[in-house]
Design a protein around this motif. Sequence first.
Motif, PDB file in Angstrom:
ATOM      1  N   GLY A 278      -1.370   5.482  -0.228  1.00  0.00           N
ATOM      2  CA  GLY A 278      -0.075   4.894   0.109  1.00  0.00           C
ATOM      3  C   GLY A 278       0.662   5.798   1.080  1.00  0.00           C
ATOM      4  O   GLY A 278       0.808   6.987   0.817  1.00  0.00           O
ATOM      5  N   ALA A 279       1.102   5.237   2.209  1.00  0.00           N
ATOM      6  CA  ALA A 279       1.748   6.040   3.249  1.00  0.00           C
ATOM      7  C   ALA A 279       3.071   6.636   2.780  1.00  0.00           C
ATOM      8  O   ALA A 279       3.434   7.737   3.185  1.00  0.00           O
ATOM      9  CB  ALA A 279       1.970   5.187   4.500  1.00  0.00           C
ATOM     10  N   THR A 280       3.788   5.937   1.916  1.00  0.00           N
ATOM     11  CA  THR A 280       5.070   6.415   1.418  1.00  0.00           C
ATOM     12  C   THR A 280       4.910   7.200   0.126  1.00  0.00           C
ATOM     13  O   THR A 280       5.401   8.309  -0.011  1.00  0.00           O
ATOM     14  CB  THR A 280       6.033   5.227   1.167  1.00  0.00           C
ATOM     15  OG1 THR A 280       6.103   4.445   2.353  1.00  0.00           O
ATOM     16  CG2 THR A 280       7.417   5.712   0.782  1.00  0.00           C
ATOM     17  N   SER A 281       4.184   6.623  -0.826  1.00  0.00           N
ATOM     18  CA  SER A 281       4.055   7.222  -2.157  1.00  0.00           C
ATOM     19  C   SER A 281       3.016   8.337  -2.219  1.00  0.00           C
ATOM     20  O   SER A 281       3.071   9.189  -3.098  1.00  0.00           O
ATOM     21  CB  SER A 281       3.677   6.139  -3.169  1.00  0.00           C
ATOM     22  OG  SER A 281       2.351   5.676  -2.900  1.00  0.00           O
TER      23      SER A 281
ATOM     24  N   HIS B 294      -3.311  -5.273   6.121  1.00  0.00           N
ATOM     25  CA  HIS B 294      -1.973  -5.876   6.155  1.00  0.00           C
ATOM     26  C   HIS B 294      -1.744  -6.754   4.920  1.00  0.00           C
ATOM     27  O   HIS B 294      -0.661  -6.729   4.326  1.00  0.00           O
ATOM     28  CB  HIS B 294      -1.773  -6.691   7.432  1.00  0.00           C
ATOM     29  CG  HIS B 294      -1.848  -5.853   8.672  1.00  0.00           C
ATOM     30  ND1 HIS B 294      -0.980  -4.814   8.933  1.00  0.00           N
ATOM     31  CD2 HIS B 294      -2.709  -5.881   9.719  1.00  0.00           C
ATOM     32  CE1 HIS B 294      -1.287  -4.252  10.074  1.00  0.00           C
ATOM     33  NE2 HIS B 294      -2.342  -4.870  10.582  1.00  0.00           N
ATOM     34  N   LYS B 295      -2.750  -7.506   4.524  1.00  0.00           N
ATOM     35  CA  LYS B 295      -2.634  -8.364   3.338  1.00  0.00           C
ATOM     36  C   LYS B 295      -2.457  -7.512   2.074  1.00  0.00           C
ATOM     37  O   LYS B 295      -1.610  -7.804   1.221  1.00  0.00           O
ATOM     38  CB  LYS B 295      -3.887  -9.238   3.222  1.00  0.00           C
ATOM     39  CG  LYS B 295      -3.808 -10.258   2.127  1.00  0.00           C
ATOM     40  CD  LYS B 295      -5.013 -11.172   2.191  1.00  0.00           C
ATOM     41  CE  LYS B 295      -4.723 -12.472   1.491  1.00  0.00           C
ATOM     42  NZ  LYS B 295      -5.694 -13.507   1.755  1.00  0.00           N
ATOM     43  N   VAL B 296      -3.241  -6.447   1.967  1.00  0.00           N
ATOM     44  CA  VAL B 296      -3.140  -5.557   0.799  1.00  0.00           C
ATOM     45  C   VAL B 296      -1.795  -4.843   0.797  1.00  0.00           C
ATOM     46  O   VAL B 296      -1.150  -4.716  -0.249  1.00  0.00           O
ATOM     47  CB  VAL B 296      -4.323  -4.559   0.762  1.00  0.00           C
ATOM     48  CG1 VAL B 296      -4.161  -3.563  -0.371  1.00  0.00           C
ATOM     49  CG2 VAL B 296      -5.650  -5.298   0.627  1.00  0.00           C
ATOM     50  N   GLU B 297      -1.346  -4.402   1.972  1.00  0.00           N
ATOM     51  CA  GLU B 297      -0.048  -3.735   2.071  1.00  0.00           C
ATOM     52  C   GLU B 297       1.084  -4.653   1.615  1.00  0.00           C
ATOM     53  O   GLU B 297       1.994  -4.208   0.907  1.00  0.00           O
ATOM     54  CB  GLU B 297       0.199  -3.286   3.516  1.00  0.00           C
ATOM     55  CG  GLU B 297      -0.668  -2.128   3.931  1.00  0.00           C
ATOM     56  CD  GLU B 297      -0.651  -1.854   5.441  1.00  0.00           C
ATOM     57  OE1 GLU B 297      -1.160  -0.794   5.830  1.00  0.00           O
ATOM     58  OE2 GLU B 297      -0.141  -2.699   6.212  1.00  0.00           O
ATOM     59  N   GLU B 298       1.012  -5.926   1.975  1.00  0.00           N
ATOM     60  CA  GLU B 298       2.035  -6.883   1.536  1.00  0.00           C
ATOM     61  C   GLU B 298       2.056  -6.996   0.023  1.00  0.00           C
ATOM     62  O   GLU B 298       3.117  -7.022  -0.597  1.00  0.00           O
ATOM     63  CB  GLU B 298       1.769  -8.260   2.144  1.00  0.00           C
ATOM     64  CG  GLU B 298       2.248  -8.407   3.558  1.00  0.00           C
ATOM     65  CD  GLU B 298       2.047  -9.828   4.086  1.00  0.00           C
ATOM     66  OE1 GLU B 298       1.954 -10.772   3.274  1.00  0.00           O
ATOM     67  OE2 GLU B 298       1.975  -9.970   5.314  1.00  0.00           O
TER      68      GLU B 298
ATOM     69  N   LEU C 269      -0.700   1.400   3.974  1.00  0.00           N
ATOM     70  CA  LEU C 269      -1.853   2.172   3.519  1.00  0.00           C
ATOM     71  C   LEU C 269      -2.405   3.022   4.644  1.00  0.00           C
ATOM     72  O   LEU C 269      -2.354   2.636   5.810  1.00  0.00           O
ATOM     73  CB  LEU C 269      -2.954   1.236   3.013  1.00  0.00           C
ATOM     74  CG  LEU C 269      -2.638   0.409   1.777  1.00  0.00           C
ATOM     75  CD1 LEU C 269      -3.807  -0.502   1.451  1.00  0.00           C
ATOM     76  CD2 LEU C 269      -2.317   1.308   0.599  1.00  0.00           C
ATOM     77  N   GLU C 270      -2.929   4.168   4.260  1.00  0.00           N
ATOM     78  CA  GLU C 270      -3.627   5.048   5.185  1.00  0.00           C
ATOM     79  C   GLU C 270      -5.066   5.184   4.729  1.00  0.00           C
ATOM     80  O   GLU C 270      -5.333   5.174   3.522  1.00  0.00           O
ATOM     81  CB  GLU C 270      -2.996   6.443   5.193  1.00  0.00           C
ATOM     82  CG  GLU C 270      -1.547   6.477   5.582  1.00  0.00           C
ATOM     83  CD  GLU C 270      -0.914   7.842   5.371  1.00  0.00           C
ATOM     84  OE1 GLU C 270       0.126   8.073   6.003  1.00  0.00           O
ATOM     85  OE2 GLU C 270      -1.437   8.661   4.583  1.00  0.00           O
ATOM     86  N   LYS C 271      -5.963   5.323   5.685  1.00  0.00           N
ATOM     87  CA  LYS C 271      -7.375   5.577   5.371  1.00  0.00           C
ATOM     88  C   LYS C 271      -7.536   7.097   5.354  1.00  0.00           C
ATOM     89  O   LYS C 271      -7.431   7.752   6.390  1.00  0.00           O
ATOM     90  CB  LYS C 271      -8.272   4.923   6.434  1.00  0.00           C
ATOM     91  CG  LYS C 271      -9.727   4.994   6.116  1.00  0.00           C
ATOM     92  CD  LYS C 271     -10.106   3.984   5.065  1.00  0.00           C
ATOM     93  CE  LYS C 271     -11.620   3.938   4.941  1.00  0.00           C
ATOM     94  NZ  LYS C 271     -12.065   3.722   3.608  1.00  0.00           N
TER      95      LYS C 271
END
Length: 157
Positions: free
Chosen positions: A55-58, A75-79, A85-87
């Motif tokens: 998670g980019a924020t958490s 994008h769908k998973v992020e929604e 999300l970051e890889k």
Amino acid sequence: MLSPSAQKVQDLLSERGFSHLEVREHAQSTRTAQEAADAIGCTVGQIVKSLIFRGATSGKPYLLLVSGPNRVDTHKVEESLGEKLEKPDADYVRQVTGFAIGGVPPVGHAEPLEALIDPDLLAFDRVFAAAGTPNAIFGLSPEELLKLTGGRTMPVK
């Protein structure tokens, strides 16, 4: 005799009440979904890819269990998750799972991981997941995968 990482997965399966599931190591690589399907003699769709995102924020690690031929629509998973999300790199994957990319099992990680399961896996009677090394696999039903991981289904494509 199993390698130490594969034995760790086998021991964990037994501890969790899944002693009937058997980890098998193959002479050839099962690192990719296609290699795994070829080694077992199943369809690529039956292969469970264990993908780690952060998670980019958490900063929270997420485990996505995805059917072999499917690509994750981030994008769908992020929604669904409510955060970008970051890889992560291979070092991060090893840090949070305790395993190298190509052998990450759906269980037994160094840190607790929320498992998000591709609904396409539920279409099969049996699926096959990595078991700690790039040539170790175990088979189980999709229902067992849900119980074993405590995961939930979420569209990933």
